[in-house]
Every structure is written in C-alpha cells, then in structure tokens.
Write a protein that holds these residues in place. Structure first.
Motif, PDB file in Angstrom:
ATOM      1  N   GLY A 225     -11.423   5.435   4.641  1.00 26.78           N
ATOM      2  CA  GLY A 225     -12.555   5.733   3.770  1.00 26.78           C
ATOM      3  C   GLY A 225     -13.787   5.049   4.340  1.00 26.78           C
TER       4      GLY A 225
ATOM      5  N   MET B 166      -9.098   0.851   5.419  1.00 26.21           N
ATOM      6  CA  MET B 166      -8.000   1.654   5.982  1.00 26.21           C
ATOM      7  C   MET B 166      -6.697   1.309   5.295  1.00 26.21           C
TER       8      MET B 166
ATOM      9  N   SER C 208      -5.655  12.410  -3.798  1.00 27.32           N
ATOM     10  CA  SER C 208      -5.802  11.501  -2.650  1.00 27.32           C
ATOM     11  C   SER C 208      -5.354  12.235  -1.390  1.00 27.32           C
ATOM     12  N   THR C 209      -6.087  12.074  -0.327  1.00 28.09           N
ATOM     13  CA  THR C 209      -5.676  12.724   0.933  1.00 28.09           C
ATOM     14  C   THR C 209      -4.348  12.162   1.423  1.00 28.09           C
TER      15      THR C 209
ATOM     16  N   ARG D  96      -5.827  -0.449  -0.501  1.00 26.85           N
ATOM     17  CA  ARG D  96      -4.678  -1.312  -0.203  1.00 26.85           C
ATOM     18  C   ARG D  96      -4.264  -2.054  -1.467  1.00 26.85           C
TER      19      ARG D  96
ATOM     20  N   GLY E  15      -8.465   8.121  -5.366  1.00 24.88           N
ATOM     21  CA  GLY E  15      -8.495   7.499  -4.048  1.00 24.88           C
ATOM     22  C   GLY E  15      -7.762   6.154  -4.106  1.00 24.88           C
ATOM     23  N   ARG E  16      -6.916   5.925  -3.121  1.00 22.45           N
ATOM     24  CA  ARG E  16      -6.098   4.714  -3.137  1.00 22.45           C
ATOM     25  C   ARG E  16      -6.571   3.705  -2.106  1.00 22.45           C
TER      26      ARG E  16
HETATM   27  C1  BTN Z   1      -8.753  -0.388   1.411  1.00 23.46           C
HETATM   28  O1  BTN Z   1      -9.633  -0.985   2.013  1.00 23.46           O
HETATM   29  O2  BTN Z   1      -8.299  -0.812   0.348  1.00 23.46           O
HETATM   30  C2  BTN Z   1      -8.210   0.889   2.006  1.00 23.46           C
HETATM   31  C3  BTN Z   1      -8.993   2.098   1.568  1.00 23.46           C
HETATM   32  C4  BTN Z   1      -8.477   3.396   2.124  1.00 23.46           C
HETATM   33  C5  BTN Z   1      -9.198   4.583   1.530  1.00 23.46           C
HETATM   34  C6  BTN Z   1      -8.833   5.870   2.188  1.00 23.46           C
HETATM   35  S1  BTN Z   1      -9.920   7.188   1.722  1.00 23.46           S
HETATM   36  C7  BTN Z   1      -8.863   8.331   2.495  1.00 23.46           C
HETATM   37  C8  BTN Z   1      -7.456   7.913   2.161  1.00 23.46           C
HETATM   38  N1  BTN Z   1      -7.070   8.459   0.875  1.00 23.46           N
HETATM   39  C9  BTN Z   1      -6.879   7.501  -0.028  1.00 23.46           C
HETATM   40  O3  BTN Z   1      -6.533   7.700  -1.212  1.00 23.46           O
HETATM   41  N2  BTN Z   1      -7.081   6.306   0.513  1.00 23.46           N
HETATM   42  C10 BTN Z   1      -7.447   6.399   1.913  1.00 23.46           C
END
Ligand code: BTN
Length: 255
Positions: A145, A126, A28-29, A58, A55-56
């Motif tokens: 994202g 976000m 994950s970034t 909320r 990727g994470r």
């Molecule tokens: C959401 O709507 O749940 C938030 C999503 C956020 C995703 C972005 S992608 C770049 C950054 N790295 C991650 O693991 N998550 C955020």
C-alpha cells in the motif's frame, strides 16, 4: 506511452496485461490474490484496486485504503526455502525506496521490518502471506500500500503521501509500472537474495536508532544494532544484553 489519466486498467500495462487484475473496489487485494494463487495463476500476477473496504495491515491492523492511494498484491512463486522468503520482502522494500529516490528525489528509507519512510513518516507498508507445502513455497503474496494522492494523516499522524511531500499529484500507474519492472528484474538476478540484507541495511533508517518494540504483549526498548541473517532485528537493551526480535511493531524514538 503514459498518459496523464491515472487509471490502472490492464491495458495500461501492456507487457503484463494477461497477468493483471484491476477492480474499482474490493475488500482486500490479499483475498483475491490468495484465491488466484490457489487456482494456479502464473507468477507475477498482479491484483490492484482503486480502493479497499477491508484493507489489511500487518499484525491484524486496518490499512486505510481511500481513493488516490495505490493498493496491490503480487503473487510470487519461488523455489527458495520458506525461511528465506523474508528476503523477497526486503527486496521489494529496497526496490521501491530506490524508485522513490530516483524518480522523485525523495529521501526514502526502509524501516524494519518492511515500511518505507519519507522524512520520518510512513509512505508505504507491506504485508506478505505465503503457503508452504512439503517444506516448499507454493506462493508468496506481497501486498503493498503506497500513499500517493490520498492523505491518511488526519487518522494516522505518522503517515505521509507522495502528494503531500511533493506538493503535486503523481501518476499511480507510473509508480506501479516502474516498481513491477524493477522488482521483476531484481528477482531474476540470483545474486539479489544473497546481497539483499546488506542492500537493505544501506537504505535503512532503523539501525543505530533508539527504538521501542511491541511484540504481542511484550515490549522492549533499546538501540537497534543490526538485522541478522534471518531478518530479525538485534536490539541492545539498557543493561547491555542483546535481544533478537523476530517480529513486531517498531517505533523509532527521538534521538
Ligand atoms: C502495514 O504496514 O501494516 C502493511 C500494509 C499493507 C497494505 C497493502 S494494500 C494492498 C494489500 N491489500 C491489503 O489488504 N493490504 C495490502
């Protein structure tokens, strides 16, 4: 000069090369950005990747991060009180929604707390993380994202992408470069953090709608009436009482 090869190498962003980290694949970034922030990287450091394996989203959800999407985390350093940091998130959402409206003529709207919708479907999410020391912000990392040339809709029916909406591919680097320039510019203007709640309201798709809110194990249904000075959503419940919602998932209901 923007070529039509859609790579996110640092040299594609000449004004930010020294603060720009690109990876073909990461977990994950957010994790890399946190390490860089702890190690003292400069403000406006960008970490981006072509895909993320973890990727994470909320509230501990997964963010689908296939090739074709834009995934990045921005390290910000700000002197504002931690309680006002949500305004930075609102500013990011407003700047990005306006960029999608301006560049692609799309009806992009912000949804509480921090999504961007196009035609009622989610195109961008976000996530923010901050570290506070002695009641001052050390960093605020904003992870964004955007579904661009990927299509998560088979797994997430409420999601869309730029390619789906426009019927053509779009250069990720054009969006990233435009967003970073616009956002940096906005944060340099001190008035931004004063006006941003009203600006967010002007771009929002939530206020005035019937919504269902899930916060942990509690649920609320009502009409979204306002967003207050703390960034909380104000809901009018069926019995007329008002409920302040500080965080949670917000589902727009049919009107
Ligand atoms: C959401 O709507 O749940 C938030 C999503 C956020 C995703 C972005 S992608 C770049 C950054 N790295 C991650 O693991 N998550 C955020």
């Amino acid at each position: 000069m923007i070529t039509n090869v859609d790579t996110l190498f640092p040299w594609e962003f000449p004004n930010r090369q020294d603060r720009f980290h690109f990876f073909p694949e990461v977990d994950s970034t957010m994790e890399i950005a946190r390490e860089l922030a702890h190690d003292g990287c400069p403000a406006f450091t960008v970490v981006t990747a072509d895909r993320q394996t973890k990727g994470r989203g909320r509230l501990r959800r997964t963010w689908l991060s296939d090739l074709g999407g834009l995934y990045f985390t921005l390290v910000l350093r700000s002197k504002i009180p931690p309680a006002l940091s949500f305004r930075i998130n609102f500013a990011a959402a407003v700047v990005l929604a306006r960029l999608l409206q301006r560049e692609f003529n799309l009806p992009a709207k912000v949804k509480w707390p921090n999504d961007i919708l196009v035609n009622g479907k989610k195109i961008c999410g976000m996530l923010s993380e901050m570290e506070v020391e002695a009641e001052a912000l050390v960093f605020v990392n904003i992870g964004i994202g955007i579904n661009i040339n990927n299509d998560p809709s088979s797994q997430e029916p409420q999601a869309t992408s730029l390619q789906k909406e426009l019927g053509r591919k779009v250069l990720r680097k054009q969006i990233l470069a435009g967003f970073l320039d616009d956002f940096e510019n906005r944060l340099e203007q001190p008035a931004t953090l004063v006006t941003i709640i009203d600006e967010w309201k002007a771009e929002n798709a939530t206020i005035g709608r019937p919504v269902r809110i899930v916060t942990g194990d509690r649920q609320f249904a009502g009409t979204a009436m306002d967003v207050d000075e703390t960034g909380a959503l104000i809901l009018e419940l069926a019995d007329g009482r008002r409920q302040q919602i500080l965080y949670g998932d917000c589902f727009h209901q049919a009107t």
